[in-house]
Scaffold this active site. Structure first.
Site, PDB file in Angstrom:
ATOM      1  N   HIS A  22      48.137  95.004 -16.613  1.00  0.00           N
ATOM      2  CA  HIS A  22      48.066  96.386 -17.058  1.00  0.00           C
ATOM      3  C   HIS A  22      49.386  96.921 -17.596  1.00  0.00           C
ATOM      4  O   HIS A  22      49.407  97.951 -18.275  1.00  0.00           O
ATOM      5  CB  HIS A  22      47.578  97.266 -15.895  1.00  0.00           C
ATOM      6  N   ARG A  43      38.581 110.111 -18.204  1.00  0.00           N
ATOM      7  CA  ARG A  43      37.145 109.839 -18.166  1.00  0.00           C
ATOM      8  C   ARG A  43      36.700 109.239 -16.834  1.00  0.00           C
ATOM      9  O   ARG A  43      37.303 108.303 -16.324  1.00  0.00           O
ATOM     10  CB  ARG A  43      36.759 108.901 -19.314  1.00  0.00           C
ATOM     11  N   ASN A  87      31.620  96.958 -16.328  1.00  0.00           N
ATOM     12  CA  ASN A  87      32.289  97.187 -17.608  1.00  0.00           C
ATOM     13  C   ASN A  87      31.279  97.434 -18.725  1.00  0.00           C
ATOM     14  O   ASN A  87      31.454  98.333 -19.561  1.00  0.00           O
ATOM     15  CB  ASN A  87      33.143  95.970 -17.983  1.00  0.00           C
ATOM     16  N   HIS A 117      48.835 111.158 -20.688  1.00  0.00           N
ATOM     17  CA  HIS A 117      48.632 109.823 -20.152  1.00  0.00           C
ATOM     18  C   HIS A 117      49.927 109.215 -19.616  1.00  0.00           C
ATOM     19  O   HIS A 117      49.906 108.172 -18.966  1.00  0.00           O
ATOM     20  CB  HIS A 117      48.038 108.933 -21.261  1.00  0.00           C
ATOM     21  N   ARG A 141      45.059 109.432 -13.235  1.00  0.00           N
ATOM     22  CA  ARG A 141      44.051 108.969 -12.281  1.00  0.00           C
ATOM     23  C   ARG A 141      44.759 108.775 -10.942  1.00  0.00           C
ATOM     24  O   ARG A 141      45.578 107.871 -10.805  1.00  0.00           O
ATOM     25  CB  ARG A 141      43.417 107.652 -12.723  1.00  0.00           C
TER      26      ARG A 141
END
Length: 728
Positions: free
Chosen positions: A611, A424, A68, A454, A394
């Site tokens: 999440h 990213r 991270n 997104h 993703r």
């Protein structure tokens, strides 16, 4: 990864507080975003000190904190350094210039890295006691020395390329995250000094497992130093030290980029050559070697040059993940097998029949992501399915989702995939998937140049009885089979006609820039999501002022947006009870009399990475879970999610699903005590006291039947019912 943290702090005896956040010039209404993120990563690291976790899982938390931190420097710090180099004086919401932020970030990051090294030292001792050894250089016996020499000669020596550092040999390029060893040597024949540099190839394992019954490892850089004489015959080693480089890895989108695929393919190649952001030096490096590296890689020791740190004796804490993979199940979490939703099983595995009968919510990772794959695979094979539309932000390297879309296209169905090239660190993989999809006949769309797509939505159009019916999947997480095993997210399946119509408009908006009109269920950003969210907060504020019950419960990853924070402050002081579950960054300052006295913020860090985005508003009801307005979303409350991304916000109106999400998922998060940290008004986090009746939300959902199995398929007496009435 992004991935998985109080008062049991590692450095509680330090003179300087580690978790303070910049008050700025605005009187302290906001915490600094970057420092708040560092506080989150410290919570992740401190899970490595939690004795409730198995030993290798503690090591995993330490490794994650290292990974991270690397990404933080490569992106966030790189961005601030870029602003500083261009003399941009734009202040953060807490009133700090880029230079002021960098000063505080570097100080806090240095403390964090010192703590990581201390934690590694403690864990190393515990690993030794458990029979898993990462050997120090002086702990190698004669038999091991002999084996290591043979291994070095055959497995390491052939792929190393030493490079002299002298006027005839310029300093070589060190790639991003590259680790190298620099040597000071003296030739024995004539006492001629020479300096050499050896880069460790990225494909080379960082740790070498030694033969034998015990788990023993040695770091490859230690082996290189140990057998430097074999690499440099005829020389005496006078000094050797390891160093590591982190480079700017962000990709800026140029408005004139006409071909996004080609632009990103080239940008990915440039990324590895970005400017050096951080230079990590092994502690105790000889001054002469440090001076060379600072001159060649530091870019100047002040101003816009690289941030230079001494990072202990183990650089690249993230590489400890290799040790976590050791075959020691006794030192890891007990295996957990997610359940397949009972509701789908009731219909013989027919996803469409189950969804037609009733909306379904699936709770990952407790319920398997395979249900999403089953939905797509059934759509691909079903002759009555005519079209599939899918967003891909993703998708990871596993091809299950991609293969389902390819199979559908090859079966003659109309398949559209919105592939986000700007995700990213997944840009390269997404380009690969886009090419594979296009070859199969899938219509691949890359969305907007300035905005990221997104939203996580899948839409299937099926011919039924002479008409078309639309089936939708809305997720709070990515279509990523691997992260779905460790991220807690919700999948919502519905055949509601209005939602299907709105989802179709959303796809038309992305693929053809067709402005949505008369959408009644799905709320989009950057279209109207911010306005609708503010209106919901304002309604709660008005309810409180009129004497009605008023409450807001919201769960997300980050809270940054100043205008939304101000609305929450206003609601708080009107009497609205605000409970926020913010895993990571939180710029809101809670518990301040006259500003945020009714706001409580907690962060949950545990076995799984929280999440899901869930928002609930009391709606003036005395019993909130009887009438609260409930939403799921793909968005966090950040300016980028409101203004520069395509996101969705979806009301949950099916009574059963509403109660499952609110009374189970949301309440479990609110009442968790074993994995929760409370954000205090000074910006520090304090671990909650588990009390006499500790509650662990991850354990609860691992040991109870699935949400989708409640109702007719599972007796109500089997599933303990959490409730806002009782639990909050």
């Amino acid at each position: 990864m992004t991935r998985p943290a109080h008062i049991a702090r590692l450095d509680q005896d330090d003179d300087e507080p580690y978790a303070g956040t910049g008050a700025g010039t605005d009187g302290g209404r906001y915490f600094n975003r970057e420092l708040s993120w560092l506080a989150f990563n410290r919570r992740v690291m401190e899970e490595a000190c939690n004795p409730a976790h198995p030993l290798l899982e503690r090591l995993r938390f330490l490794s994650i904190s290292g990974s991270n931190l690397d990404e933080f420097f490569m992106v966030r710090v790189a961005g601030l350094k870029g602003q500083q180099s261009k003399d941009v004086d734009r202040r953060s919401v807490d009133g700090l210039t880029p230079g002021q932020q960098l000063s505080e970030i570097v100080a806090e990051a240095d403390r964090l890295m010192d703590s990581q090294q201390a934690v590694w030292g403690d864990l190393r001792v515990l690993l030794d006691e458990a029979g898993l050894h990462v050997l120090r250089r002086d702990a190698v016996d004669d038999a091991t020395e002999e084996w290591l020499e043979g291994h070095f000669r055959t497995q390491i020596f052939p792929i190393l390329t030493p490079q002299a550092l002298d006027p005839a040999h310029p300093f070589p390029f060190i790639p991003n995250k590259g680790m190298s060893v620099i040597f000071d040597l003296v030739r024995t024949s004539d006492d001629e000094p020479i300096r050499e540099l050896v880069m460790l190839p990225a494909a080379m394992p960082r740790f070498i497992r030694l033969p034998g019954d015990e788990d023993r490892y040695v770091a490859v850089e230690s082996v290189l130093k140990r057998f430097a004489g074999l690499l440099f015959p005829g020389y005496v080693v006078h000094g050797a030290a390891t160093f590591r480089v982190l480079r700017d890895s962000d990709i800026e989108i140029e408005e004139e980029a006409e071909d996004l695929v080609r632009y990103f393919a080239n940008a990915i190649k440039r990324r590895r050559r970005g400017r050096v952001i951080r230079l990590e030096l092994e502690t105790g490096m000889p001054d002469a070697l440090a001076a060379v590296l600072k001159e060649e890689l530091g870019g100047g020791l002040t101003g816009t040059g690289a941030i230079i740190t001494e990072s202990g004796n183990l650089l690249g804490i993230n590489d400890l993940e290799a040790i976590v993979d050791a075959d020691r199940p006794d030192l890891k979490f007990p295996p957990f097998t997610p359940r397949f939703p009972e509701r789908i099983r009731e219909f013989g595995g027919d996803c469409f029949a189950a969804i037609r009968a009733k909306d379904i919510v699936v709770h990952h990772p407790y319920e398997t992501f395979d249900v999403v794959l089953a939905f797509l695979k059934q759509a691909a094979a079903d002759p009555d399915v005519v079209a599939i539309k899918q967003t891909l932000y993703r998708a990871g390297k596993q091809p299950a989702v991609i293969n389902a879309l390819i199979a559908a296209a090859e079966a003659g169905k109309s398949v559209t995939a919105v592939v986000e090239l700007k995700a990213r660190f997944d840009e390269e993989q997404n380009i690969v998937w886009a090419s594979a999809l296009e070859r199969a006949g899938v219509q691949v769309v890359y969305g907007f140049i300035d905005w990221k797509t997104h939203a996580k939505v899948s839409l299937v159009v099926r011919r039924e009885g002479g008409q078309f019916r639309t089936y939708c999947h809305f997720g709070t997480g990515n279509y990523h089979p691997i992260t779905a095993k460790i991220y807690t997210d919700l999948s919502f399946f519905t055949a509601d006609r209005q939602i299907g119509s709105d989802a179709s408009q959303m796809f038309n908006y992305i693929t053809g820039y067709v402005e949505p009109v008369a959408m009644k269920s799905v709320i989009l950003s950057p279209h109207d999501l911010r306005a609708r969210l503010v209106a919901l907060i304002d309604t709660e504020t008005a309810n409180a002022r009129s004497g009605c019950p008023a409450a807001i419960w919201a769960k997300m990853n980050s809270l940054v947006d100043p205008s939304v924070i101000e609305k929450l402050y206003e609601a708080s002081e009107a009497g609205v009870v605000v409970d926020l579950i913010i895993r990571g960054i939180c710029c809101l300052r809670p518990g301040v009399p006259g500003m945020s006295s009714n706001i409580r913020v907690k962060s949950i860090v545990g076995r799984f990475l929280e999440h899901s985005r869930i928002w609930a508003f009391g709606n003036g009801k005395a019993l909130p879970n009887d009438g609260a307005q409930l939403f799921i979303s793909s968005a966090d409350w950040m300016p980028r999610n409101f203004d520069r991304r395509v996101e969705y916000m979806l009301p949950i109106e099916n009574p059963t699903v509403h109660d499952q999400i609110l009374d189970q998922v949301m309440v479990a998060n609110l009442i968790d005590t074993e994995q929760s940290w409370e954000l205090l008004a000074d910006g520090s986090y304090a671990r909650e006291d588990p009390g006499d009746r500790p509650f662990n939300l991850h354990r609860y959902f691992m040991t109870n039947p699935s949400l989708s199995g409640r109702g007719d398929s599972v007796g109500a007496d089997i599933v303990p019912t959490l409730s806002l009435r009782r639990g909050h």
